[in-house]
Design a protein around this motif. Structure first.
Motif, PDB file in Angstrom:
ATOM      1  N   GLU A  40     -29.327  16.074 -15.705  1.00  0.00           N
ATOM      2  CA  GLU A  40     -29.721  14.799 -15.084  1.00  0.00           C
ATOM      3  C   GLU A  40     -29.310  14.640 -13.618  1.00  0.00           C
ATOM      4  O   GLU A  40     -29.861  13.794 -12.922  1.00  0.00           O
ATOM      5  N   VAL A  41     -28.313  15.389 -13.169  1.00  0.00           N
ATOM      6  CA  VAL A  41     -27.776  15.093 -11.835  1.00  0.00           C
ATOM      7  C   VAL A  41     -28.379  16.034 -10.791  1.00  0.00           C
ATOM      8  O   VAL A  41     -28.439  17.253 -10.994  1.00  0.00           O
ATOM      9  N   ALA A  42     -28.831  15.449  -9.687  1.00  0.00           N
ATOM     10  CA  ALA A  42     -29.354  16.267  -8.583  1.00  0.00           C
ATOM     11  C   ALA A  42     -28.207  16.630  -7.636  1.00  0.00           C
ATOM     12  O   ALA A  42     -27.388  15.774  -7.284  1.00  0.00           O
ATOM     13  N   PHE A  43     -28.166  17.908  -7.262  1.00  0.00           N
ATOM     14  CA  PHE A  43     -27.165  18.402  -6.312  1.00  0.00           C
ATOM     15  C   PHE A  43     -27.904  19.115  -5.175  1.00  0.00           C
ATOM     16  O   PHE A  43     -27.861  20.353  -5.090  1.00  0.00           O
ATOM     17  N   PRO A  44     -28.608  18.387  -4.314  1.00  0.00           N
ATOM     18  CA  PRO A  44     -29.340  19.070  -3.247  1.00  0.00           C
ATOM     19  C   PRO A  44     -28.390  19.843  -2.326  1.00  0.00           C
ATOM     20  O   PRO A  44     -27.239  19.452  -2.143  1.00  0.00           O
ATOM     21  N   CYS A  45     -28.886  20.947  -1.780  1.00  0.00           N
ATOM     22  CA  CYS A  45     -28.105  21.714  -0.802  1.00  0.00           C
ATOM     23  C   CYS A  45     -28.349  21.129   0.589  1.00  0.00           C
ATOM     24  O   CYS A  45     -29.385  20.511   0.837  1.00  0.00           O
ATOM     25  N   SER A  46     -27.419  21.350   1.494  1.00  0.00           N
ATOM     26  CA  SER A  46     -27.659  20.907   2.872  1.00  0.00           C
ATOM     27  C   SER A  46     -26.994  21.844   3.854  1.00  0.00           C
ATOM     28  O   SER A  46     -25.996  22.485   3.539  1.00  0.00           O
ATOM     29  N   MET A  47     -27.597  21.942   5.025  1.00  0.00           N
ATOM     30  CA  MET A  47     -26.963  22.662   6.143  1.00  0.00           C
ATOM     31  C   MET A  47     -26.578  21.614   7.177  1.00  0.00           C
ATOM     32  O   MET A  47     -27.409  20.786   7.552  1.00  0.00           O
ATOM     33  N   VAL A  48     -25.317  21.621   7.556  1.00  0.00           N
ATOM     34  CA  VAL A  48     -24.844  20.632   8.536  1.00  0.00           C
ATOM     35  C   VAL A  48     -24.376  21.360   9.781  1.00  0.00           C
ATOM     36  O   VAL A  48     -23.807  22.455   9.685  1.00  0.00           O
ATOM     37  N   ASP A  49     -24.616  20.786  10.931  1.00  0.00           N
ATOM     38  CA  ASP A  49     -24.145  21.441  12.152  1.00  0.00           C
ATOM     39  C   ASP A  49     -23.884  20.435  13.264  1.00  0.00           C
ATOM     40  O   ASP A  49     -24.806  19.756  13.741  1.00  0.00           O
ATOM     41  N   ARG A  50     -22.649  20.348  13.635  1.00  0.00           N
ATOM     42  CA  ARG A  50     -22.213  19.643  14.846  1.00  0.00           C
ATOM     43  C   ARG A  50     -20.756  20.045  15.056  1.00  0.00           C
ATOM     44  O   ARG A  50     -19.955  19.963  14.126  1.00  0.00           O
ATOM     45  N   ILE A  51     -20.438  20.473  16.248  1.00  0.00           N
ATOM     46  CA  ILE A  51     -19.052  20.899  16.509  1.00  0.00           C
ATOM     47  C   ILE A  51     -18.207  19.656  16.784  1.00  0.00           C
ATOM     48  O   ILE A  51     -18.456  18.917  17.738  1.00  0.00           O
ATOM     49  N   VAL A  52     -17.243  19.441  15.882  1.00  0.00           N
ATOM     50  CA  VAL A  52     -16.373  18.257  15.962  1.00  0.00           C
ATOM     51  C   VAL A  52     -14.922  18.730  15.844  1.00  0.00           C
ATOM     52  O   VAL A  52     -14.373  18.805  14.744  1.00  0.00           O
ATOM     53  N   PRO A  53     -14.303  19.070  16.968  1.00  0.00           N
ATOM     54  CA  PRO A  53     -12.933  19.586  16.883  1.00  0.00           C
ATOM     55  C   PRO A  53     -11.937  18.496  16.507  1.00  0.00           C
ATOM     56  O   PRO A  53     -12.210  17.307  16.722  1.00  0.00           O
ATOM     57  N   ALA A  54     -10.790  18.909  15.955  1.00  0.00           N
ATOM     58  CA  ALA A  54      -9.721  17.940  15.691  1.00  0.00           C
ATOM     59  C   ALA A  54      -9.300  17.325  17.025  1.00  0.00           C
ATOM     60  O   ALA A  54      -9.276  18.007  18.055  1.00  0.00           O
ATOM     61  N   MET A  55      -8.980  16.038  17.003  1.00  0.00           N
ATOM     62  CA  MET A  55      -8.645  15.336  18.250  1.00  0.00           C
ATOM     63  C   MET A  55      -7.309  15.821  18.815  1.00  0.00           C
ATOM     64  O   MET A  55      -6.371  16.120  18.069  1.00  0.00           O
ATOM     65  N   THR A  56      -7.232  15.848  20.149  1.00  0.00           N
ATOM     66  CA  THR A  56      -5.980  16.188  20.828  1.00  0.00           C
ATOM     67  C   THR A  56      -5.557  14.983  21.677  1.00  0.00           C
ATOM     68  O   THR A  56      -6.369  14.081  21.918  1.00  0.00           O
ATOM     69  N   GLU A  57      -4.299  15.010  22.135  1.00  0.00           N
ATOM     70  CA  GLU A  57      -3.836  13.934  23.019  1.00  0.00           C
ATOM     71  C   GLU A  57      -4.742  13.826  24.237  1.00  0.00           C
ATOM     72  O   GLU A  57      -5.065  12.743  24.718  1.00  0.00           O
ATOM     73  N   ALA A  58      -5.153  14.997  24.755  1.00  0.00           N
ATOM     74  CA  ALA A  58      -6.003  15.007  25.954  1.00  0.00           C
ATOM     75  C   ALA A  58      -7.333  14.290  25.667  1.00  0.00           C
ATOM     76  O   ALA A  58      -7.865  13.586  26.540  1.00  0.00           O
TER      77      ALA A  58
END
Ligand code: NAI
Ligand code: CS2
Length: 492
Positions: A217-235
């Motif tokens: 009964e459950v749908a589990f569609p696949c996905s491709m995700v893309d965006r570069i999101v680095p961990a935040m730094t003080e700078a």
């Protein structure tokens, strides 16, 4: 700064249609942005988000709560062009991880109540590759992992993402409610299929009929995700303060964003295609392309660069020899293994990736990318390398990458500077280095024998161990520049 575009958030509504597990940087800068754009375009408030952390970062959850769930995303095309977006589509946040006193599941019941609410039609995930508790190479549920074992023993008070999904689906089934669609947005091959495997295998430990119902009964569609999101730094926070944004929950990303989603949402979905999401019948070619070309390149830079004391992707991409390596890896080792729809130009894609890596506004730390190599390498390098070798090709760049990864897992760079090896198999790596560290040949052999990571068909292929061992010797004895030269001129 020459061009700043400021976009205010749409009004909050309090309505939640999607529950998200894994409230990290990526979710805030990718899915939430698509949903914010959707709300602004349509005025439809039915797809608000309730976003939860199950493991780390209670501070972010509490911080967002204190800020009325509003925060900023700074999307940098380069240091001259930024779009500063305020996000208001998150309507609720929760924490179901372990607190400082060791107690689990602060908001677990509230989260399960959301997941069993009729209005919630989709549950999305970014819990990192290890959050699915599957063997990286084989994809079987890690039943003996302590967190999964706890969910098997106490299914009504789950700690893991698969455990929460099983319990929420069981409660929906008992209440006669249709199941939500489960959409994984993690960097895994066949991420929908793998999520389904984790959930049904865990469900079967408690109730075979429930597992069968989920399977059916459950749908589990696949996905491709893309965006570069680095961990935040003080700078990054300082830079935002200069733009007038004092926001501890803000994130910085590149301007580029892509989302390719298998169109299988039985209870409906936002018309995301109007906001640039590619809704397709089969995500696999896009996913494989991105994992092998982008993420494979990232991992090459991460291990080779971190060993040489290079800190960020931007710094690494300023070295001509590393750029040549990436071009060669992408065009000669990754691209030939891909089977893309007509019209896809992989040379153009490779150049676009190099341009994205050269974004001077992102401080994407190589140590962040180096994390969890055991979970990442099969899909980034190993499946492609096997395909390339089986087709009669060679994989010198991947062999060098593997040598760098093995050396990296020793926890000290080439100058002897220590760092933390952040990986579920870190203890195993340390033991292998302790036992075989004196002999490159034995060390490589022991790493290749880890079946959780390496498909035996690859590890046992003639020439593979030798190529990695040779690269390991050159890298450790002569350093990065020399190892890269050997790739360019193997006979020199
Ligand atoms: P992050 O470090 O900001 O957040 C990690 C999230 O995963 C947190 O919510 C954390 O609580 C959760 N998590 C970690 N281990 C977990 C576990 N065992 N069980 C449940 N939750 C767990 O990282 P970020 O940037 O949000 O990335 C998360 C994932 O998103 C990546 O692993 C990747 O699969 C995907 N992604 C990230 C991109 C990026 O550039 N940051 C781009 C494309 C995909
Ligand atoms: C990176 C990815 O952290 C990593 O391992 O390779 O998170 C990468 O930034 C994204 O996949 C880009 O979409």
């Amino acid at each position: 700064m020459s061009a700043i575009q400021r976009l205010p958030a749409a009004e909050a509504s309090g309505r939640v249609g999607i529950v998200h597990l894994g409230l990290g940087a990526f979710h805030r800068a990718h899915q939430a942005v698509y949903l914010e754009r959707y709300r602004q375009r349509t005025g439809d408030t039915g797809w608000g988000l309730c976003s939860a952390n199950l493991r780390s970062n209670v501070a972010l959850v509490d911080g967002l709560h204190a800020a009325g769930y509003r925060y900023h995303v700074a999307e940098y095309a380069d240091s001259e062009h930024v779009t500063l977006r305020e996000i208001g589509v998150i309507e609720d946040v929760m924490f179901s991880g372990r607190d400082e006193m060791g107690r689990w599941g602060r908001d677990r019941e509230a989260l399960l109540a959301r997941m069993t609410d009729d209005a919630v039609r989709i549950v999305t995930l970014t819990v990192t590759e290890k959050g699915y508790f599957l063997s990286p190479a084989g994809g079987q549920l890690l039943r003996s992992d302590p967190a999964i074992a706890a969910d098997i023993d106490n299914p009504q008070t789950p700690r893991t993402a698969p455990g929460l999904l099983v319990e929420a689906l069981a409660r929906r089934r008992a209440a006669g409610l249709a199941p939500f669609t489960v959409l994984s947005c993690d960097n895994m091959p066949d991420n929908g299929k793998r999520t389904r495997a984790a959930v049904t295998q865990l469900a079967a430990c408690r109730d075979v009929e429930l597992a069968e119902w989920i399977e059916r009964e459950v749908a589990f569609p696949c996905s491709m995700v893309d965006r570069i999101v680095p961990a935040m730094t003080e700078a990054d926070f300082d830079r935002l303060a200069e733009l007038g944004v004092e926001d501890p929950n803000a994130v910085v990303s590149e301007a580029f964003s892509q989302w390719v989603v298998e169109d299988d949402f039985p209870l409906g979905r936002p018309d995301w295609e109007e906001d640039g999401v590619e809704m397709v019948a089969d995500v696999a070619p896009f996913e494989t392309m991105k994992l092998r070309m982008l993420n494979g390149s990232h991992s090459l830079l991460a291990y080779l660069g971190a060993l040489a004391g290079i800190e960020t992707v931007f710094e690494a991409i300023n070295r001509e020899d590393l750029v040549s390596l990436l071009r060669r890896y992408m065009l000669e080792e990754a691209a030939p293994t891909l089977n893309m729809p007509a019209g896809t130009d992989l040379e153009v894609y490779a150049e676009q990736l190099l341009a994205r890596f050269a974004n001077d506004s992102l401080r994407h730390r190589l140590q962040q990318i180096a994390m969890d190599g055991s979970q990442k390498l099969p899909q980034r390098w190993l499946h492609g390398a096997l395909a390339r070798l089986e087709a009669g090709g060679e994989v010198p760049c991947t062999a060098l990458g593997l040598a760098a990864w093995i050396r990296y897992t020793a926890g000290r760079d080439q100058e002897g500077r220590p760092y933390k090896v952040d990986d579920p198999l870190a203890t195993t790596f340390a033991a292998l280095h302790e036992e075989h560290g004196e002999s490159a040949e034995r060390l490589v052999e022991a790493f290749l024998a880890m079946e959780a990571v390496f498909p035996p068909t690859l590890a046992k292929r003639p020439g593979v161990a030798e190529a990695v061992t040779m690269a390991y010797r050159t890298l450790t004895k002569e350093g990065l520049a020399s190892a890269l030269q050997h790739i360019e001129h193997p006979s020199a």
